[in-house]
Design a protein around this motif. Sequence first.
Motif, PDB file in Angstrom:
ATOM      1  N   SER A 147      33.870  12.292  11.907  1.00 43.19           N
ATOM      2  CA  SER A 147      33.192  12.373  10.620  1.00 43.19           C
ATOM      3  C   SER A 147      34.203  12.159   9.500  1.00 43.19           C
ATOM      4  N   LEU A 148      33.693  11.872   8.310  1.00 37.39           N
ATOM      5  CA  LEU A 148      34.577  11.691   7.166  1.00 37.39           C
ATOM      6  C   LEU A 148      35.368  12.971   6.888  1.00 37.39           C
ATOM      7  N   ASP A 149      34.706  14.104   6.995  1.00 39.18           N
ATOM      8  CA  ASP A 149      35.376  15.384   6.746  1.00 39.18           C
ATOM      9  C   ASP A 149      36.517  15.617   7.728  1.00 39.18           C
ATOM     10  N   GLU A 150      36.295  15.249   9.005  1.00 37.68           N
ATOM     11  CA  GLU A 150      37.331  15.428  10.021  1.00 37.68           C
ATOM     12  C   GLU A 150      38.526  14.511   9.750  1.00 37.68           C
ATOM     13  N   ILE A 151      38.236  13.296   9.324  1.00 45.00           N
ATOM     14  CA  ILE A 151      39.316  12.349   9.015  1.00 45.00           C
ATOM     15  C   ILE A 151      40.159  12.863   7.856  1.00 45.00           C
ATOM     16  N   LYS A 152      39.483  13.399   6.838  1.00 48.64           N
ATOM     17  CA  LYS A 152      40.205  13.953   5.683  1.00 48.64           C
ATOM     18  C   LYS A 152      41.005  15.191   6.088  1.00 48.64           C
ATOM     19  N   LYS A 153      40.365  16.065   6.847  1.00 47.43           N
ATOM     20  CA  LYS A 153      40.997  17.323   7.245  1.00 47.43           C
ATOM     21  C   LYS A 153      42.256  17.080   8.064  1.00 47.43           C
ATOM     22  N   ARG A 154      42.228  16.080   8.926  1.00 47.55           N
ATOM     23  CA  ARG A 154      43.352  15.811   9.818  1.00 47.55           C
ATOM     24  C   ARG A 154      44.378  14.853   9.219  1.00 47.55           C
ATOM     25  N   ASN A 155      44.097  14.400   7.992  1.00 45.54           N
ATOM     26  CA  ASN A 155      45.057  13.558   7.279  1.00 45.54           C
ATOM     27  C   ASN A 155      45.455  12.321   8.095  1.00 45.54           C
ATOM     28  N   ILE A 156      44.456  11.684   8.692  1.00 47.04           N
ATOM     29  CA  ILE A 156      44.707  10.515   9.534  1.00 47.04           C
ATOM     30  C   ILE A 156      45.068   9.299   8.686  1.00 47.04           C
ATOM     31  N   VAL A 157      44.385   9.158   7.553  1.00 46.59           N
ATOM     32  CA  VAL A 157      44.697   8.105   6.589  1.00 46.59           C
ATOM     33  C   VAL A 157      44.669   8.717   5.194  1.00 46.59           C
ATOM     34  N   SER A 158      45.178   7.988   4.233  1.00 48.23           N
ATOM     35  CA  SER A 158      45.160   8.491   2.867  1.00 48.23           C
ATOM     36  C   SER A 158      43.754   8.408   2.284  1.00 48.23           C
ATOM     37  N   LEU A 159      43.481   9.246   1.291  1.00 45.93           N
ATOM     38  CA  LEU A 159      42.186   9.211   0.620  1.00 45.93           C
ATOM     39  C   LEU A 159      41.964   7.860  -0.054  1.00 45.93           C
ATOM     40  N   THR A 160      43.037   7.257  -0.537  1.00 47.44           N
ATOM     41  CA  THR A 160      42.928   5.947  -1.192  1.00 47.44           C
ATOM     42  C   THR A 160      42.355   4.906  -0.236  1.00 47.44           C
ATOM     43  N   SER A 161      42.879   4.858   0.984  1.00 46.64           N
ATOM     44  CA  SER A 161      42.412   3.875   1.968  1.00 46.64           C
ATOM     45  C   SER A 161      41.001   4.199   2.440  1.00 46.64           C
ATOM     46  N   LEU A 162      40.708   5.493   2.613  1.00 51.78           N
ATOM     47  CA  LEU A 162      39.368   5.892   3.046  1.00 51.78           C
ATOM     48  C   LEU A 162      38.339   5.534   1.984  1.00 51.78           C
ATOM     49  N   GLU A 163      38.660   5.795   0.732  1.00 57.66           N
ATOM     50  CA  GLU A 163      37.743   5.469  -0.367  1.00 57.66           C
ATOM     51  C   GLU A 163      37.566   3.963  -0.520  1.00 57.66           C
ATOM     52  N   LEU A 164      38.614   3.193  -0.236  1.00 61.32           N
ATOM     53  CA  LEU A 164      38.511   1.733  -0.277  1.00 61.32           C
ATOM     54  C   LEU A 164      37.508   1.252   0.767  1.00 61.32           C
ATOM     55  N   TYR A 165      37.556   1.844   1.946  1.00 61.12           N
ATOM     56  CA  TYR A 165      36.604   1.485   3.005  1.00 61.12           C
ATOM     57  C   TYR A 165      35.177   1.814   2.572  1.00 61.12           C
ATOM     58  N   ILE A 166      34.994   3.001   2.003  1.00 61.52           N
ATOM     59  CA  ILE A 166      33.658   3.431   1.577  1.00 61.52           C
ATOM     60  C   ILE A 166      33.129   2.524   0.470  1.00 61.52           C
TER      61      ILE A 166
END
Length: 217
Positions: free
Chosen positions: A90-109
Amino acid sequence: MLVDNNDLISKKELLEITGISYGQLYRWKRKNLIPEEWFIRKSTFTGQETFFPKAKILKRVNKILSMKEDLSLDDLANMLSPNTSEIALSLDEIKKRNIVSLTSLELYIRTFGEEKELSFDSILYIYIVDKMLVTGDISLEEGKIILESLKENYNKFNGKNCDLLFVRKFGVSTCFLVSSGSEVYFEPGAKIIKRLSVAGIIEELKIKLVNGGEFNE
């Protein structure tokens, strides 16, 4: 697979440098810890000998040796294999585990819309872009180009190893996916900014997912 002879290491040299045994090497091969394609048979003055791509095999052996105390060979094989169809977060799990930066995740979204759960492939695309953003190789707009190219073309390789090439010419950038080891030539003025082995990134990402922390080369 196209390999320069200068980039190869013989089986004898490998065993001497790493201290592993012949039996260990072929047991790891049977467990698919070392890809079949890395075992390269070549003619020498003493007959047929086995060689390996030097950088890849040394990195792989060191990784196996460093992790085999904590994980079984089967667990390692699962981690290093390209089979990732059952992995999703989930998005929350990805954020919680710091797998990628928020910048890259937000770019995908922003590029594809928000998804309740991301498949391993989607996480992989973000992870690739994140690595290139962190090193300063690309801009956010170029990151979008790479995301779109991966989303459109990666599955066409049907699990086969491929490389990502990011090319720029006179300020105009583009992205290609090619079979691993392929020779690629461009017109004068075009510069390969980055060439990444997607199989290597998959391995790195899976280890990071298992460890739940930063990956160390």
